[in-house]
Design an enzyme around this catalytic site. Structure first.
Site, PDB file in Angstrom:
ATOM      1  N   LYS A 126      50.740  51.106  51.543  1.00  0.00           N
ATOM      2  CA  LYS A 126      50.940  51.760  50.243  1.00  0.00           C
ATOM      3  C   LYS A 126      49.759  52.666  49.898  1.00  0.00           C
ATOM      4  O   LYS A 126      49.935  53.761  49.350  1.00  0.00           O
ATOM      5  CB  LYS A 126      51.171  50.706  49.150  1.00  0.00           C
ATOM      6  CG  LYS A 126      52.471  49.933  49.358  1.00  0.00           C
ATOM      7  CD  LYS A 126      52.560  48.614  48.595  1.00  0.00           C
ATOM      8  CE  LYS A 126      53.648  47.734  49.207  1.00  0.00           C
ATOM      9  NZ  LYS A 126      53.575  46.323  48.795  1.00  0.00           N
ATOM     10  N   LYS A 181      41.036  36.831  53.465  1.00  0.00           N
ATOM     11  CA  LYS A 181      41.119  38.239  53.053  1.00  0.00           C
ATOM     12  C   LYS A 181      39.742  38.795  52.652  1.00  0.00           C
ATOM     13  O   LYS A 181      39.556  39.982  52.492  1.00  0.00           O
ATOM     14  CB  LYS A 181      42.120  38.401  51.906  1.00  0.00           C
ATOM     15  CG  LYS A 181      43.569  38.094  52.325  1.00  0.00           C
ATOM     16  CD  LYS A 181      44.524  38.171  51.155  1.00  0.00           C
ATOM     17  CE  LYS A 181      45.930  37.692  51.462  1.00  0.00           C
ATOM     18  NZ  LYS A 181      46.745  38.662  52.224  1.00  0.00           N
ATOM     19  N   LYS A 241      45.308  42.146  46.309  1.00  0.00           N
ATOM     20  CA  LYS A 241      46.085  41.254  47.171  1.00  0.00           C
ATOM     21  C   LYS A 241      45.836  39.834  46.691  1.00  0.00           C
ATOM     22  O   LYS A 241      44.951  39.617  45.864  1.00  0.00           O
ATOM     23  CB  LYS A 241      45.665  41.404  48.628  1.00  0.00           C
ATOM     24  CG  LYS A 241      44.139  41.343  48.822  1.00  0.00           C
ATOM     25  CD  LYS A 241      43.727  41.577  50.266  1.00  0.00           C
ATOM     26  CE  LYS A 241      43.710  43.020  50.712  1.00  0.00           C
ATOM     27  NZ  LYS A 241      44.707  43.369  51.706  1.00  0.00           N
ATOM     28  N   ARG A 242      46.595  38.874  47.202  1.00  0.00           N
ATOM     29  CA  ARG A 242      46.321  37.494  46.829  1.00  0.00           C
ATOM     30  C   ARG A 242      44.879  37.122  47.192  1.00  0.00           C
ATOM     31  O   ARG A 242      44.299  37.678  48.135  1.00  0.00           O
ATOM     32  CB  ARG A 242      47.302  36.554  47.546  1.00  0.00           C
ATOM     33  CG  ARG A 242      48.664  36.559  46.920  1.00  0.00           C
ATOM     34  CD  ARG A 242      48.627  36.070  45.486  1.00  0.00           C
ATOM     35  NE  ARG A 242      48.375  34.659  45.407  1.00  0.00           N
ATOM     36  CZ  ARG A 242      49.299  33.734  45.191  1.00  0.00           C
ATOM     37  NH1 ARG A 242      50.562  34.088  45.013  1.00  0.00           N
ATOM     38  NH2 ARG A 242      48.982  32.456  45.129  1.00  0.00           N
ATOM     39  N   THR A 293      50.808  44.896  53.889  1.00  0.00           N
ATOM     40  CA  THR A 293      51.702  45.995  53.531  1.00  0.00           C
ATOM     41  C   THR A 293      51.065  46.843  52.431  1.00  0.00           C
ATOM     42  O   THR A 293      51.391  48.022  52.291  1.00  0.00           O
ATOM     43  CB  THR A 293      53.087  45.480  53.062  1.00  0.00           C
ATOM     44  OG1 THR A 293      52.885  44.401  52.150  1.00  0.00           O
ATOM     45  CG2 THR A 293      53.908  45.013  54.235  1.00  0.00           C
ATOM     46  N   HIS A 310      55.478  35.060  59.507  1.00  0.00           N
ATOM     47  CA  HIS A 310      54.631  35.928  58.676  1.00  0.00           C
ATOM     48  C   HIS A 310      53.179  35.499  58.602  1.00  0.00           C
ATOM     49  O   HIS A 310      52.425  36.045  57.797  1.00  0.00           O
ATOM     50  CB  HIS A 310      55.152  35.983  57.239  1.00  0.00           C
ATOM     51  CG  HIS A 310      56.462  36.663  57.102  1.00  0.00           C
ATOM     52  ND1 HIS A 310      56.581  38.009  56.829  1.00  0.00           N
ATOM     53  CD2 HIS A 310      57.720  36.185  57.201  1.00  0.00           C
ATOM     54  CE1 HIS A 310      57.870  38.318  56.751  1.00  0.00           C
ATOM     55  NE2 HIS A 310      58.579  37.231  56.974  1.00  0.00           N
TER      56      HIS A 310
HETATM   57  C1  26W Z   1      54.432  27.181  52.252  1.00  0.00           C
HETATM   58  C2  26W Z   1      53.342  27.982  51.677  1.00  0.00           C
HETATM   59  C3  26W Z   1      53.444  29.375  52.133  1.00  0.00           C
HETATM   60  C4  26W Z   1      53.968  30.331  51.283  1.00  0.00           C
HETATM   61  C5  26W Z   1      54.073  31.635  51.714  1.00  0.00           C
HETATM   62  C6  26W Z   1      53.041  29.724  53.395  1.00  0.00           C
HETATM   63  C7  26W Z   1      53.154  31.006  53.821  1.00  0.00           C
HETATM   64  C8  26W Z   1      53.663  31.965  52.988  1.00  0.00           C
HETATM   65  C9  26W Z   1      53.826  33.376  53.446  1.00  0.00           C
HETATM   66  C10 26W Z   1      54.300  33.393  54.876  1.00  0.00           C
HETATM   67  C11 26W Z   1      52.582  34.140  53.241  1.00  0.00           C
HETATM   68  C12 26W Z   1      52.823  35.614  53.294  1.00  0.00           C
HETATM   69  O1  26W Z   1      53.242  36.214  52.325  1.00  0.00           O
HETATM   70  N1  26W Z   1      52.495  36.243  54.415  1.00  0.00           N
HETATM   71  C13 26W Z   1      52.350  37.677  54.436  1.00  0.00           C
HETATM   72  O2  26W Z   1      53.537  38.298  54.867  1.00  0.00           O
HETATM   73  C14 26W Z   1      53.423  39.705  54.787  1.00  0.00           C
HETATM   74  C15 26W Z   1      54.771  40.284  55.108  1.00  0.00           C
HETATM   75  O3  26W Z   1      55.072  40.103  56.454  1.00  0.00           O
HETATM   76  C16 26W Z   1      52.328  40.213  55.694  1.00  0.00           C
HETATM   77  O4  26W Z   1      52.201  41.583  55.528  1.00  0.00           O
HETATM   78  C17 26W Z   1      51.007  39.531  55.344  1.00  0.00           C
HETATM   79  O5  26W Z   1      50.019  39.885  56.281  1.00  0.00           O
HETATM   80  C18 26W Z   1      51.189  38.024  55.346  1.00  0.00           C
HETATM   81  O6  26W Z   1      50.012  37.396  54.864  1.00  0.00           O
END
Ligand code: 26W
Length: 787
Positions: free
Chosen positions: A633, A527, A521-522, A629, A333
């Site tokens: 929306k 971003k 978004k975060r 995503t 992701h």
């Molecule tokens: C370990 C810390 C950590 C926590 C969460 C690293 C990475 C993440 C996630 C992978 C971050 C995340 O939410 N990624 C998002 O995933 C969405 C669903 O596929 C995508 O639409 C977003 O672009 C992507 O940033």
């Protein structure tokens, strides 16, 4: 379908037995609990039936450390087809449904995109009839609640179950034990029904709570050692205490590793136990199961299944590995290097040595395989799972899975050609793309009933609710001005509703006649909320120097949580709130532009924001946003994208037409081409608008007592020891962004043309239903059939 008298009786009974008074006298939060509990009785028969129908069938499981489900009540009622009935019934009792709905805590058991995607997938699978169950963690505390105090983010604990958890059923009998070095923890499952739309199938989300084997040490208590008396209990419960608030930054905390192993081990034991009840041999396990790893957070499942198969089931290593390699799929992701999980070997040795041993063996096996391919030793470091004292979880996931996928076309291409190039050379057949999607049930039907009605009316039916591609049939209305007028009227209504809500939650008056320009978004540098913010500062100065400036009024709306330790991100939140004060309190400027920062952005707030948007801000640095995503929306609610060529934006404009969106800025190839030659100072010195905006960070326009604005300013112009100047090309893209915003300002004034663009976004959003995505996963990775 629902027996009114029966439900009323149950409601009164639960009110009395749970809260000791009649339903009418309860607090809204209590009414929510009672109503939900009573409705559970309508859920159970189909839930049991759905479970029974799974016997002997091939099934898929989604392992995810996060699920951002959003509120349950309304979604469940809609999917059960019972919302109107229940509203009526409450009405008969003189009770308003809406305030009960709003009183439900929004369970934030996820950070952002990855967690919300998991929730959309569950909804789609249950709706389509696919046997997909979710496994995760029942955190006591979800993602922190955010407040803004003195312009800064303040975090508060999110005790989401404090009024009860009526949709979760605690199944103590199905408790399993998870072993860490020197201690065993009880994993107690809580099952949540995932009700498919149309109420034909109910899948299960099983979340594990961590509990201790010993409740209480009596001897320690008697010796007046009170802390020690409850130590074992606290240590165990701490494992599922709180969701880590980092999104796209890996911190390597021991407790997080414990969380991962805890839920993964419990889930796999559970899956194997169920399978063994139905089968006398474990040999056929891979024929009946597909297990998807939602990023690498559950990747420890690979060695854990090896442990279960070899140590508990007595299988040969090689036969076990064959099973493992055929069961798992891994979804990546993110391309952000700092988000790629790597665990220090010593943590594994300390906490789960039995698993570390297995990873070592997997690593040896890999190296042997590499040698067999003729790969020389000096190349091994590219692949080693254990490297430099760390365990590379993505490498483990790729090696131990049959499928590796990205979440949008560009993202998958970049994985194949860049980040995972070496692995692609080894196993090209494993790699595939699954462009993300969203569920139209929550993101249109539920959040925008007015637009949903118009769509159903024009289509002459509501098939679109389970077949979003139907929307395409509405394309011809793009040239029907009467319809466009009605569409505009609905947008206007949603904008007024949002204005009212923002007034109530943030105390800011906004003008529903202004353009609602929304970025939610975060908060992350990639971003580029900062790009948006700098542009607002620019507009502020423009209006100050020319109060007659001809622009359409605009409201800039932000919603974002920052990881609590991410100082720069918090600085950007503070800056946005500073800009808000400056702009909104200026009598000349505030008539033209306004700024809103919505506090505690979450699923339930999102449901009010997307339908009211005129402009969708998707302005990440090209190549950094895996998919996005939220962009989908907005599109589904008819808002054009102002965005870069990144993630799913590319596919969005491919569907809706570039002429109906606002694409600007560097592309991946441009960034590659400018490489090390990029000098942000040059851009800054040659663009007076940009210079003036950026200088405001350090020239006293804003009070900078913490020095965070100076730090941000320096990071753009001079870099920091861990990155080059303007690492995310904010300055480089400023001018094109400004021009795109100017174009929006002009285009918006032609209201019919604008409505047409919005309409063409809506009707072309069919591809972005998570139903489509789930069909692809089911067919191409999981090989499961509809029940
Ligand atoms: C370990 C810390 C950590 C926590 C969460 C690293 C990475 C993440 C996630 C992978 C971050 C995340 O939410 N990624 C998002 O995933 C969405 C669903 O596929 C995508 O639409 C977003 O672009 C992507 O940033």
């Amino acid at each position: 379908m629902i027996n009114h008298e029966n439900l009323k009786n149950r409601i009164q009974l639960y009110s009395q037995t749970t809260f000791g008074s009649s339903f009418e006298e309860l607090l809204d939060t209590e009414k929510y609990v009672v109503l939900s509990k009573a409705l559970m009785e309508n859920v159970l028969p189909l839930w049991t039936e759905s479970r029974n129908a799974l016997a002997g069938k091939r099934r898929a499981f989604y392992l995810s450390s996060e699920y951002l489900m959003g509120r349950f009540l309304t979604n469940n009622l809609i999917n059960m087809g019972a919302k109107e009935e229940v509203e009526k019934l409450l009405d008969e009792m003189g009770i308003e449904y809406d305030s009960i709905e709003e009183s439900e805590e929004d369970p934030a058991l996820g950070n952002g995109g990855l967690g919300r995607l998991a929730a959309c997938f569950l909804d789609s699978a249950a709706t389509l009839g696919y046997p997909l169950d979710g496994y995760g963690i029942r955190y006591d505390f979800g993602l922190f609640k955010q407040k803004i105090k003195d312009k800064e983010q303040v975090e508060e604990a999110d005790n989401w179950t404090k009024f009860g958890d009526p949709w979760g059923i605690r199944k103590v009998k199905e408790t399993v034990l998870v072993a860490f070095r020197g201690s065993e923890i009880r994993a107690v499952p809580y099952d949540y029904p995932v009700i498919g739309y149309g109420h034909k199938m109910i899948n299960t989300l099983r979340l594990w709570k961590a509990e201790s084997l010993e409740e209480f040490d009596f001897k320690a208590f008697n010796d007046q050692n009170y802390d020690l008396a409850v130590k074992a209990k606290n240590d165990a419960e701490n494992i599922a205490k709180v969701l880590y608030p980092n999104d796209s930054y890996e911190e390597g905390k021991k407790l997080r590793l414990k969380q991962q192993y805890f839920f993964v081990s419990a889930s796999l034991q559970d899956i194997v136990r169920r399978y063994k009840k139905e089968n006398n041999s474990i040999e056929g396990f891979a024929d009946k199961h597909a297990i998807q790893l939602n990023d690498t957070h559950p990747a420890v499942a690979i060695p854990e299944l090896m442990r279960i198969l070899t140590k508990l089931e007595g299988m040969e290593w090689n036969s076990a590995w064959k099973i493992v390699k055929n069961v798992f799929g891994y979804t990546n992701h993110t391309l952000m290097a700092e988000a790629l999980e790597q665990w220090p070997v010593r943590y594994y040795e300390e906490l789960i040595p039995q698993i570390y041993e297995i990873i070592q063996r997997i690593n040896y096996m890999l190296l042997e395989e590499l040698a067999g391919y003729g790969i020389t030793h000096d190349q091994f470091h590219k692949y080693e799972i254990i490297n430099n004292g760390n365990i590379r979880m993505a490498w483990l996931s790729i090696y131990g899975s049959k499928s590796v996928n990205g979440v949008a076309r560009l993202h998958t291409d970049l994985l194949i050609n860049q980040e995972l190039r070496d692995w692609y050379r080894l196993y090209p057949w494993k790699f595939n793309n699954k462009t993300n999607g969203i569920t139209q049930r929550r993101w249109l039907l539920q959040s925008n009933p007015e637009l949903s009605s118009l769509v159903s009316e024009l289509l002459g039916g509501d098939e679109w609710i389970t077949d979003l591609a139907k929307l395409k049939e509405l394309e011809r209305f793009a040239w029907d001005e009467a319809i466009l007028e009605r569409f505009r009227g609905i947008k206007q209504l949603k904008k007024s509703q949002l204005a009212e809500y923002i007034k109530y939650t943030e105390g800011v008056d906004i003008d529903p006649g202004s353009i609602y320009d929304i970025q939610i978004k975060r908060l992350h540098e990639y971003k580029r909320q900062l790009l948006n913010a700098l542009h607002i500062i620019h507009l502020y100065f423009r209006i100050k120097e020319d109060p007659e400036l001809d622009i359409h009024p605009r409201t800039f709306i932000f919603g974002a949580k920052a990881a609590p330790g991410y100082i720069r991100a918090k600085g950007i939140i503070r800056l946005i709130n500073d800009i808000k004060e400056l702009v909104n309190n200026d009598p000349v400027v505030s008539n033209r532009i306004k700024v809103v920062f919505v506090q505690n952005y979450r699923v339930s707030y999102a449901e009010k924001l997307f339908p009211a948007a005129d402009v969708s801000e998707q302005i990440s640095t090209a190549g950094k946003e895996a998919s996005g995503t939220g962009n989908m929306k907005f599109m589904l609610n008819g808002a054009p994208t102002l965005g870069t060529y990144d993630g799913a934006n590319i596919e969005i404009v491919e569907e809706a037409g570039e002429e109906n969106n606002y694409i600007f800025g560097l592309r991946v190839e441009d960034i590659k081409a400018i490489g090390d030659t990029y000098d942000p100072k040059e851009v800054y010195n040659n663009n007076p608008n940009l210079k003036r905006a950026l200088d405001s960070l350090v020239d006293g326009t804003f009070k900078d007592d913490t020095g965070v604005y100076r730090e941000i300013y320096n990071s753009l112009l001079y870099g920091a020891d861990w990155h080059r100047p303007d690492n995310y090309y904010v300055l480089k893209d400023f001018e094109e962004y400004r021009l795109a915003q100017e174009k929006i300002d002009r285009d918006y004034r032609n209201s019919i043309e604008w409505a047409r663009k919005c309409w063409l976004n809506l009707v072309n959003s069919g591809k972005f239903s998570s139903d489509r995505t789930i069909e692809e996963y089911s067919r191409e990775i999981w090989s499961i059939e509809k029940i």
